[in-house]
Design an enzyme around this catalytic site. Structure first.
Site, PDB file in Angstrom:
ATOM      1  N   GLN A 150       9.182  50.916 -18.875  1.00 15.88           N
ATOM      2  CA  GLN A 150       9.480  49.549 -19.322  1.00 15.88           C
ATOM      3  C   GLN A 150      10.988  49.508 -19.450  1.00 15.88           C
ATOM      4  O   GLN A 150      11.540  49.985 -20.442  1.00 15.88           O
ATOM      5  CB  GLN A 150       8.767  49.233 -20.643  1.00 15.88           C
ATOM      6  CG  GLN A 150       9.237  47.943 -21.318  1.00 15.88           C
ATOM      7  CD  GLN A 150       9.107  46.705 -20.432  1.00 15.88           C
ATOM      8  OE1 GLN A 150       8.123  46.553 -19.713  1.00 15.88           O
ATOM      9  NE2 GLN A 150      10.108  45.839 -20.462  1.00 15.88           N
ATOM     10  N   GLY A 279       3.368  42.018 -23.425  1.00 18.58           N
ATOM     11  CA  GLY A 279       2.252  41.322 -22.786  1.00 18.58           C
ATOM     12  C   GLY A 279       2.271  41.588 -21.292  1.00 18.58           C
ATOM     13  O   GLY A 279       1.282  41.993 -20.691  1.00 18.58           O
ATOM     14  N   GLY A 280       3.428  41.336 -20.703  1.00 17.47           N
ATOM     15  CA  GLY A 280       3.564  41.585 -19.278  1.00 17.47           C
ATOM     16  C   GLY A 280       5.020  41.798 -18.951  1.00 17.47           C
ATOM     17  O   GLY A 280       5.901  41.407 -19.727  1.00 17.47           O
ATOM     18  N   MET A 281       5.271  42.424 -17.823  1.00 13.40           N
ATOM     19  CA  MET A 281       6.648  42.636 -17.373  1.00 13.40           C
ATOM     20  C   MET A 281       6.699  42.300 -15.893  1.00 13.40           C
ATOM     21  O   MET A 281       5.943  42.838 -15.091  1.00 13.40           O
ATOM     22  CB  MET A 281       7.070  44.082 -17.627  1.00 13.40           C
ATOM     23  CG  MET A 281       8.487  44.382 -17.162  1.00 13.40           C
ATOM     24  SD  MET A 281       9.747  43.442 -18.086  1.00 13.40           S
ATOM     25  CE  MET A 281      10.974  43.196 -16.783  1.00 13.40           C
ATOM     26  N   GLU A 282       7.637  41.394 -15.558  1.00 16.62           N
ATOM     27  CA  GLU A 282       7.693  40.779 -14.229  1.00 16.62           C
ATOM     28  C   GLU A 282       8.321  41.682 -13.181  1.00 16.62           C
ATOM     29  O   GLU A 282       9.143  41.225 -12.390  1.00 16.62           O
ATOM     30  CB  GLU A 282       8.470  39.463 -14.336  1.00 16.62           C
ATOM     31  CG  GLU A 282       9.955  39.597 -14.747  1.00 16.62           C
ATOM     32  CD  GLU A 282      10.222  39.599 -16.231  1.00 16.62           C
ATOM     33  OE1 GLU A 282       9.302  39.899 -17.020  1.00 16.62           O
ATOM     34  OE2 GLU A 282      11.363  39.306 -16.633  1.00 16.62           O
ATOM     35  N   ASN A 283       7.966  42.954 -13.133  1.00 17.18           N
ATOM     36  CA  ASN A 283       8.566  43.840 -12.131  1.00 17.18           C
ATOM     37  C   ASN A 283       8.284  43.281 -10.740  1.00 17.18           C
ATOM     38  O   ASN A 283       7.144  42.945 -10.425  1.00 17.18           O
ATOM     39  CB  ASN A 283       8.011  45.248 -12.319  1.00 17.18           C
ATOM     40  CG  ASN A 283       8.369  45.809 -13.677  1.00 17.18           C
ATOM     41  OD1 ASN A 283       9.514  45.690 -14.114  1.00 17.18           O
ATOM     42  ND2 ASN A 283       7.402  46.367 -14.371  1.00 17.18           N
ATOM     43  N   HIS A 306       2.986  33.243 -16.376  1.00 19.64           N
ATOM     44  CA  HIS A 306       4.316  33.547 -16.906  1.00 19.64           C
ATOM     45  C   HIS A 306       5.026  34.576 -16.021  1.00 19.64           C
ATOM     46  O   HIS A 306       6.160  34.350 -15.576  1.00 19.64           O
ATOM     47  CB  HIS A 306       4.196  34.060 -18.346  1.00 19.64           C
ATOM     48  CG  HIS A 306       5.514  34.369 -18.993  1.00 19.64           C
ATOM     49  ND1 HIS A 306       6.182  33.469 -19.794  1.00 19.64           N
ATOM     50  CD2 HIS A 306       6.304  35.462 -18.925  1.00 19.64           C
ATOM     51  CE1 HIS A 306       7.327  34.007 -20.186  1.00 19.64           C
ATOM     52  NE2 HIS A 306       7.411  35.225 -19.684  1.00 19.64           N
ATOM     53  N   GLU A 307       4.349  35.688 -15.767  1.00 18.98           N
ATOM     54  CA  GLU A 307       5.012  36.758 -14.992  1.00 18.98           C
ATOM     55  C   GLU A 307       5.281  36.295 -13.556  1.00 18.98           C
ATOM     56  O   GLU A 307       6.307  36.618 -12.973  1.00 18.98           O
ATOM     57  CB  GLU A 307       4.173  38.038 -15.010  1.00 18.98           C
ATOM     58  CG  GLU A 307       3.802  38.550 -16.403  1.00 18.98           C
ATOM     59  CD  GLU A 307       4.947  38.600 -17.404  1.00 18.98           C
ATOM     60  OE1 GLU A 307       6.104  38.774 -16.977  1.00 18.98           O
ATOM     61  OE2 GLU A 307       4.689  38.447 -18.611  1.00 18.98           O
ATOM     62  N   HIS A 310       8.346  34.189 -13.265  1.00 14.63           N
ATOM     63  CA  HIS A 310       9.583  34.976 -13.223  1.00 14.63           C
ATOM     64  C   HIS A 310      10.025  35.289 -11.789  1.00 14.63           C
ATOM     65  O   HIS A 310      11.187  35.629 -11.567  1.00 14.63           O
ATOM     66  CB  HIS A 310       9.405  36.290 -13.973  1.00 14.63           C
ATOM     67  CG  HIS A 310       9.697  36.216 -15.440  1.00 14.63           C
ATOM     68  ND1 HIS A 310      10.891  35.744 -15.927  1.00 14.63           N
ATOM     69  CD2 HIS A 310       8.965  36.570 -16.527  1.00 14.63           C
ATOM     70  CE1 HIS A 310      10.876  35.819 -17.259  1.00 14.63           C
ATOM     71  NE2 HIS A 310       9.718  36.313 -17.643  1.00 14.63           N
ATOM     72  N   GLU A 329      13.744  33.539 -19.846  1.00 20.00           N
ATOM     73  CA  GLU A 329      12.504  33.345 -20.598  1.00 20.00           C
ATOM     74  C   GLU A 329      12.187  31.877 -20.916  1.00 20.00           C
ATOM     75  O   GLU A 329      11.037  31.470 -20.884  1.00 20.00           O
ATOM     76  CB  GLU A 329      12.538  34.177 -21.887  1.00 20.00           C
ATOM     77  CG  GLU A 329      12.631  35.678 -21.627  1.00 20.00           C
ATOM     78  CD  GLU A 329      11.504  36.238 -20.764  1.00 20.00           C
ATOM     79  OE1 GLU A 329      10.499  35.533 -20.553  1.00 20.00           O
ATOM     80  OE2 GLU A 329      11.637  37.385 -20.295  1.00 20.00           O
ATOM     81  N   ASP A 384      17.525  44.217 -27.151  1.00 25.36           N
ATOM     82  CA  ASP A 384      16.082  43.971 -27.284  1.00 25.36           C
ATOM     83  C   ASP A 384      15.817  42.755 -28.180  1.00 25.36           C
ATOM     84  O   ASP A 384      14.893  41.989 -27.958  1.00 25.36           O
ATOM     85  CB  ASP A 384      15.375  45.199 -27.870  1.00 25.36           C
ATOM     86  CG  ASP A 384      15.174  46.302 -26.820  1.00 25.36           C
ATOM     87  OD1 ASP A 384      15.286  45.993 -25.617  1.00 25.36           O
ATOM     88  OD2 ASP A 384      14.909  47.449 -27.207  1.00 25.36           O
ATOM     89  N   TYR A 392      12.351  32.047 -25.603  1.00 23.94           N
ATOM     90  CA  TYR A 392      11.141  31.579 -24.920  1.00 23.94           C
ATOM     91  C   TYR A 392      10.836  30.123 -25.264  1.00 23.94           C
ATOM     92  O   TYR A 392      10.686  29.269 -24.399  1.00 23.94           O
ATOM     93  CB  TYR A 392       9.926  32.404 -25.352  1.00 23.94           C
ATOM     94  CG  TYR A 392       9.917  33.821 -24.847  1.00 23.94           C
ATOM     95  CD1 TYR A 392      10.665  34.812 -25.486  1.00 23.94           C
ATOM     96  CD2 TYR A 392       9.154  34.192 -23.759  1.00 23.94           C
ATOM     97  CE1 TYR A 392      10.649  36.125 -25.041  1.00 23.94           C
ATOM     98  CE2 TYR A 392       9.131  35.511 -23.306  1.00 23.94           C
ATOM     99  CZ  TYR A 392       9.880  36.465 -23.953  1.00 23.94           C
ATOM    100  OH  TYR A 392       9.862  37.749 -23.501  1.00 23.94           O
ATOM    101  N   ARG A 566       0.586  46.796 -28.031  1.00 25.58           N
ATOM    102  CA  ARG A 566       1.385  45.623 -27.669  1.00 25.58           C
ATOM    103  C   ARG A 566       2.013  45.084 -28.947  1.00 25.58           C
ATOM    104  O   ARG A 566       1.305  44.661 -29.867  1.00 25.58           O
ATOM    105  CB  ARG A 566       0.478  44.573 -27.015  1.00 25.58           C
ATOM    106  CG  ARG A 566       1.215  43.333 -26.572  1.00 25.58           C
ATOM    107  CD  ARG A 566       0.265  42.332 -25.925  1.00 25.58           C
ATOM    108  NE  ARG A 566       0.929  41.080 -25.663  1.00 25.58           N
ATOM    109  CZ  ARG A 566       0.305  39.965 -25.297  1.00 25.58           C
ATOM    110  NH1 ARG A 566      -1.017  39.977 -25.141  1.00 25.58           N
ATOM    111  NH2 ARG A 566       0.983  38.862 -25.081  1.00 25.58           N
ATOM    112  N   MET A 567       3.346  45.103 -29.017  1.00 20.25           N
ATOM    113  CA  MET A 567       4.026  44.865 -30.291  1.00 20.25           C
ATOM    114  C   MET A 567       3.662  43.524 -30.917  1.00 20.25           C
ATOM    115  O   MET A 567       3.445  43.430 -32.119  1.00 20.25           O
ATOM    116  CB  MET A 567       5.534  44.976 -30.093  1.00 20.25           C
ATOM    117  CG  MET A 567       5.961  46.400 -29.766  1.00 20.25           C
ATOM    118  SD  MET A 567       7.752  46.595 -29.847  1.00 20.25           S
ATOM    119  CE  MET A 567       8.221  45.914 -28.283  1.00 20.25           C
TER     120      MET A 567
HETATM  121 ZN    ZN Z   1       9.043  36.566 -19.589  1.00 15.00          ZN
END
Ligand code: ZN
Length: 618
Positions: A150, A279-283, A306-307, A310, A329, A384, A392, A566-567
């Site tokens: 991440q 939740g998700g990461m737009e790699n 959402h992802e 991105h 975001e 961070d 967002y 998931r934080m």
């Molecule tokens: Zn995002």
């Protein structure tokens, strides 16, 4: 990223001297820029390490530049070589500065002869902040170990030595070896039919910022969901995930209709183990996603919207620094709403916009004034921490306001052209505003003054005339909640049988912070919320029930916190426990048992909550 770490990790004040173009990177792009990265890495599960070489192609900007300065964190650097045009290697002197807690260690490589490429031989440490290593027991199928990265915000430097700033874009190729039976995937084009022979190659031909570098390896199966999309997940999860995400092609087509062609080729989704901190990461080419959205009814598929969004806002047009991250975001959350509306209807899109606006109205007043601004003074904000609900939800609210003032057709035309004009570049808030002023505000006079637009970006709080969507279903829920709380409606009489996830979220979000214990017991008896498999509902239910003093939920709340890393879904439950001395002791014991299963970022965030509670701070 779909994140909202609801609780900031603690603001960090950077020294004035760090105020270069990007205060969160040591890189000196005005001297030399990385244009391409070649990675050759081995995945070493027993030692929890990636090891091998990173070869950086360089574009020297200043003819007198003496050195190449890179970002690293906890890397073991074995040697550094300059490569000439014929590929001949010459050893280069280098120095690794003492570790800064936020920024890591500055790596200075003496290179007065300006080699076209520099090769660094290195290995990561088991504590790399951007990697998580799971034992087989910590995976769903318990067969093979698993690892994933991440990198956002400034964690790529913990697994690759590079210029770790979103202002700098590069293409990359990678050769990665791993034990047989393990599949390796990266933020590049992935081949679903690749044999599990322990030898993988990747190519990302588009220039990307470093925070989009990504890798994962483990017992990963694949299932196609469309002509250019597939789901990757552990074998026992992949079927469920393919069902939940079966609308992916529809979502891509809806977005293309709004904002132009999808630029990246494939759009695959990797579902990670539950310890994934976001939740998700737009790699690029492969979104990394939490399994907590697999609830069976597609109600949380807005995460994919959402992802996917991105792919335009963030990956195509990128915020140049973490202070500008709302350009990623806020724009993405807006586009996410438009995709949801196109595919699932306006009612659901309005519900999600209202949920986020109401949550922001509640939380923004508790933030320091600087953090309430879309474009804050970066000196007060850690990288961070800049990924807050302001970026967002205030960001998307601003764009919804613009859409309302200028009309959908005009606004859509501007946004589509904006993505096109700045494709594959990294821009600042001020560059975006210059584009907006010329092409939207000045081009369509009388709709919104420039001062009003600037107020959204540079002032704290939410403008008083910010428009809110309405939702008949949410209005009905407000009435039911009020009747339930004042005793005129029993919990069992709530009309909740048909509530979707968002409607339960809305009902629970707007309960009093510490509801009467008797009310919570009635609710649980009627609707069996304790033990819910839906973590969005669970997080809200346990937080309120713990605050109400309901000890009967503690064990299930602990199970929720242990299972989910998931934080956004686990930190509020820790915080609820930490509000009383007995709860704090219980949460500390729960954390001690669960810690090894958490990602380093989640560990840091929970430890911050527990530490502050012990010190008597909020
Ligand atoms: Zn995002």
């Amino acid at each position: 990223m779909r994140a909202i770490p609801a609780l900031a990790l603690g603001a960090l004040v950077l020294p004035l001297s760090a105020l270069a173009a990007d205060p969160h990177s040591y890189a000196q792009p005005e001297q030399v820029r990385v244009t391409h990265l070649d990675l050759d890495l081995a995945v070493d599960f027993p030692h929890k390490a990636l090891g091998g070489t990173a070869t950086l192609s360089l574009d020297w900007k200043n003819p007198k530049a003496p050195a190449l300065v890179l970002d690293t964190r906890d890397l073991k650097i074995a040697r550094v070589e300059g490569l000439d045009a014929a590929g001949r290697a010459t050893a280069l002197k280098f120095a690794l500065a003492p570790r800064d807690k936020e920024l890591g260690s500055k790596l200075t490589i003496q290179a007065p002869k300006h080699p076209g490429k520099v090769r660094i031989v290195y290995a990561t440490s088991p504590q790399a902040s951007g990697l998580q290593w799971l034992t087989p027991a910590q995976t769903a199928d318990k067969k093979l170990p698993f690892m994933f990265s991440q990198s956002e915000s400034i964690h790529a430097r913990s697994w690759v030595p590079l210029q770790d700033s979103p202002a700098i874009r590069f293409t990359y190729k990678a050769h990665v070896t791993a034990p047989k039976d393990v599949r390796v995937v990266m933020s590049a084009l992935n081949d679903a039919k690749h044999p599990l022979d322990g030898d993988f190659r990747f190519d990302q031909p588009h220039p990307i910022p470093s925070y989009l570098l990504a890798i994962a390896a483990g017992d990963i199966a694949v299932k196609e969901t469309g002509p250019r999309s597939a789901v990757y997940a552990e074998p026992s999860v992949v079927g469920k995930a393919a069902h939940e995400f079966e609308d992916t092609e529809k979502l891509i087509e809806a977005t293309e209709k709004l904002y132009g062609p999808y630029a990246w080729g494939r759009y695959d989704i990797l579902v990670l183990p539950p310890s994934f901190p976001y939740g998700g990461m737009e790699n690029p080419d492969m979104t990394f996603a939490t399994p907590t959205v697999l609830v069976g009814d597609k109600s949380l598929v807005s995460l994919v919207s959402h992802e996917l969004a991105h792919s335009w806002s963030g990956n195509l047009v990128t915020a140049a620094s973490w202070r500008d991250i709302w350009l990623n975001e806020g724009f993405t959350t807006y586009v996410q709403g438009r995709i949801t509306e196109a595919v699932y209807g306006k009612a659901l899109a309005d519900e999600e916009a209202l949920l986020s606006a109401r949550a922001l109205q509640k939380s923004i007043g508790e933030m320091p004034e600087n953090s309430q601004k879309l474009a804050p003074d970066p000196r007060g904000v850690g990288a961070d921490d800049s990924l807050s609900d302001v970026a967002y939800d205030k960001g998307s609210w601003f764009l919804r306001t613009l859409e309302e003032r200028f009309g959908r057709a005009t606004f859509d035309e501007w946004l589509k052209a904006y993505f096109h004009r700045h494709a594959f570049t990294s821009i600042t808030t001020e560059q975006m505003l210059a584009d907006m002023k010329t092409n939207l505000v000045d081009a369509h006079p009388g709709k919104m003054s420039w001062d009003q637009a600037r107020a959204w970006v540079y002032q704290s709080g939410i403008p008083k005339d910010a428009p809110l969507p309405t939702s008949a279903r949410f209005q009905a829920i407000d009435k039911e909640r009020a009747a339930f709380l004042d005793g005129t409606l029993d919990a069992a009489q709530l009309d909740a049988k048909g509530w979707n996830t968002q409607e339960w979220m809305y009902f629970l979000d707007r309960l009093p912070d510490a509801p009467p214990l008797s009310k919570m017991k009635q609710l649980d008896a009627a609707w069996h919320l304790t033990g819910t498999p839906n973590a969005e509902i669970g997080m809200r239910w346990y937080s309120h029930a713990i605050a109400a003093g309901d000890r009967n939920v503690w064990e299930d709340a602990r199970e929720h916190m242990t299972r989910i890393g998931r934080m956004y879904l686990t930190l509020p439950v820790y915080k609820a426990f930490a509000a009383t001395p007995e709860g704090l002791a219980y949460a500390e014991a729960a954390y001690a048992r669960a810690k090894d299963g958490y990602h380093p970022m989640t560990q840091g965030a929970i430890e911050s909550i527990l530490r502050k509670a012990r010190q008597g701070k909020k």
